[in-house]
Design an enzyme around this catalytic site. Structure first.
Site, PDB file in Angstrom:
ATOM      1  CG  HIS A 334      57.692  34.341  -3.418  1.00 16.60           C
ATOM      2  ND1 HIS A 334      59.032  33.662  -2.830  1.00 16.60           N
ATOM      3  CD2 HIS A 334      58.146  35.315  -4.276  1.00 16.60           C
ATOM      4  CE1 HIS A 334      59.888  34.617  -3.677  1.00 16.60           C
ATOM      5  NE2 HIS A 334      59.516  35.372  -4.409  1.00 16.60           N
ATOM      6  CG  ASP A 393      54.784  40.401  -8.767  1.00 12.15           C
ATOM      7  OD1 ASP A 393      55.229  41.317  -9.195  1.00 12.15           O
ATOM      8  OD2 ASP A 393      55.213  39.261  -9.022  1.00 12.15           O
TER       9      ASP A 393
END
Length: 456
Positions: A334, A393
């Site tokens: 991320h 996700d």
């Protein structure tokens, strides 16, 4: 004649390919120049920290803490209006009521609602779930797209035509428009999906939203022909909507909202622009990529429990030998979090519970193995400036698949939540800033004298 037209519009002819090579040749910039001129590529420094571009009260993403005067990575935290997301989720789960409406109120208005304020807000949203007369026939049923994000964006732009105060950017009017779009989004999403399937030869069933149901319950009810769903399914989808609702002012689609809002344009154009950003596989579309990657993995592995096979597949992913050959393990890493993504942490607790209810324990175990092995393998093969961890996700695709949601709606469900954050940020931009956003780009092309056509 039809084939000639198709050749012109839809095929990359040799001439197009030749011109494309010219585009690449004349657009390529030496990567070292970005360092030379101290350009913050992606509006981030070499350590991945974002360039400060604005101020916000809406949400905060925290992945570092100060120890002895230095910033060091820590477990990630997400705050909505100063409240830790883990406390918000625990609060509505303990109270056994849906969290979407309560959290939407918090993001839009800056404070948690009282019981009466929440009830009034739920009624307000329910009243706004109806689409304009004949909108389904005249807009949704015409030229439905297989890509639901494009389809929804088109519908949002069309709603401009039904609003007699579409260009009014005063706060009361933009709030009205925002509440309408937040409420109507599930219908645009589900009806657009059904309309496309109908054009593909499937049965068409369109259910009106039930004002007594929450946003998550309505999505499940309208999506399924038998209208049935379990309490656990509704609770987890509701939680997914809360977790995806906002993520700081700098994420790509929210920053797009700020940029487009700063131009003075209307709400419908602004939200359609944010939708276009979210669609990208590096942003909201990543959950689809995770699911597709795992499908390929499951078809490749002969034994889902064999860690040597899993390691080989992950190495092949990074070496561009597997799946889409992009060199990525989707769902890992991320831009901000380096130790943990709090949204993924929350999701994971409930994914296991859902996996048991749905009989997907083996699939969940494979996800767990990949989550534990991928950071080590990425560290071995990549020079990293920070740690790598599973992001939201990684598990959201698995959750949606176990909820029997169609992959075509994975990213739209993300958007159904994030539209609340976009609306809050648009209202904040309009309230505080009256200056168009315009960063600088350093020109590199040398100045040249024009050459007449006959002399070239």
């Amino acid at each position: 004649m039809r084939k000639d037209i198709d050749n012109i519009f839809f095929e990359n002819s040799p001439r197009i390919q030749e011109l494309a090579r010219k585009c690449e040749e004349n657009n390529t910039i030496d990567k070292e120049l970005y360092t030379k001129y101290e350009v913050k590529r992606g509006l981030r420094d070499l350590n991945g920290k974002g360039v400060l571009a604005g101020l916000t009260n809406i949400s905060d993403v925290c992945a570092k803490k100060v120890v002895n005067g230095e910033e060091v990575p820590c477990a990630g935290s997400l705050y909505y209006r100063g409240y830790n997301i883990k406390d918000i989720v625990k609060g509505f789960l303990d109270a056994k009521h849906p969290g979407f409406e309560e959290t939407a109120y918090l993001l839009l208005f800056g404070e948690l609602p009282s019981a009466q304020e929440l009830k009034d807000f739920q009624v307000m949203l329910a009243e706004r779930r109806r689409l304009p007369p004949n909108f389904f026939r005249d807009v949704i049923m015409k030229a439905p797209s297989q890509d639901m994000m494009n389809n929804i964006s088109r519908c949002i732009l069309q709603l401009y035509s039904y609003d007699h105060k579409a260009d009014d950017t005063t706060i009361p009017n933009v709030l009205r428009q925002s509440l309408n779009l937040i409420s109507q989004f599930p219908m645009l999403m589900v009806y657009g999906y059904h309309a496309y399937n109908y054009r593909q030869g499937e049965d068409l069933f369109i259910y009106a939203p039930n004002p007594a149901l929450s946003a998550a319950e309505n999505i499940l009810m309208m999506l399924r022909e038998d209208r049935k769903y379990t309490k656990l399914e509704a609770r987890i989808l509701d939680m997914a909507l809360v977790l995806h609702m906002d993520h700081g002012g700098g994420n790509n689609s929210t920053f797009t909202t700020h940029v487009v809002t700063s131009s003075g344009t209307d709400t419908y154009s602004t939200i359609a622009a944010a939708m276009s950003s979210l669609k990208g596989p590096k942003h909201g579309g990543a959950n689809v990529k995770v699911t597709q990657m795992f499908e390929d993995m499951k078809n490749t592995l002969t034994d889902w429990t064999d860690e040597q096979q899993i390691r080989k597949y992950l190495e092949d992913l990074l070496d561009k030998k597997a799946f889409d050959r992009k060199g990525l393990i989707y769902g890992m890493g991320h831009a901000i979090y380096s130790i943990s993504d709090p949204r993924a942490d929350i999701f994971k607790r409930f994914v296991k519970q859902l996996a048991r209810e749905k009989g997907h324990q083996d699939e969940y175990a494979l996800y767990e193995k990949v989550e534990h092995m991928a950071p080590e393998i990425i560290g071995e093969k990549r020079r990293m400036y920070k740690g790598v961890n599973a992001n939201v996700d990684f598990y959201s695709g698995l959750v949606y698949s176990m909820l029997d949601l169609p992959p075509a709606l994975y990213t739209p469900i993300f958007a159904a939540a994030r539209i609340v954050g976009w609306s809050a940020h648009r209202l904040e931009e309009l309230t505080n800033v009256d200056k168009i956003i315009r960063p600088a780009y350093r020109p590199l092309a040398p100045y040249r004298s024009y050459v007449k056509l006959e002399d070239r």
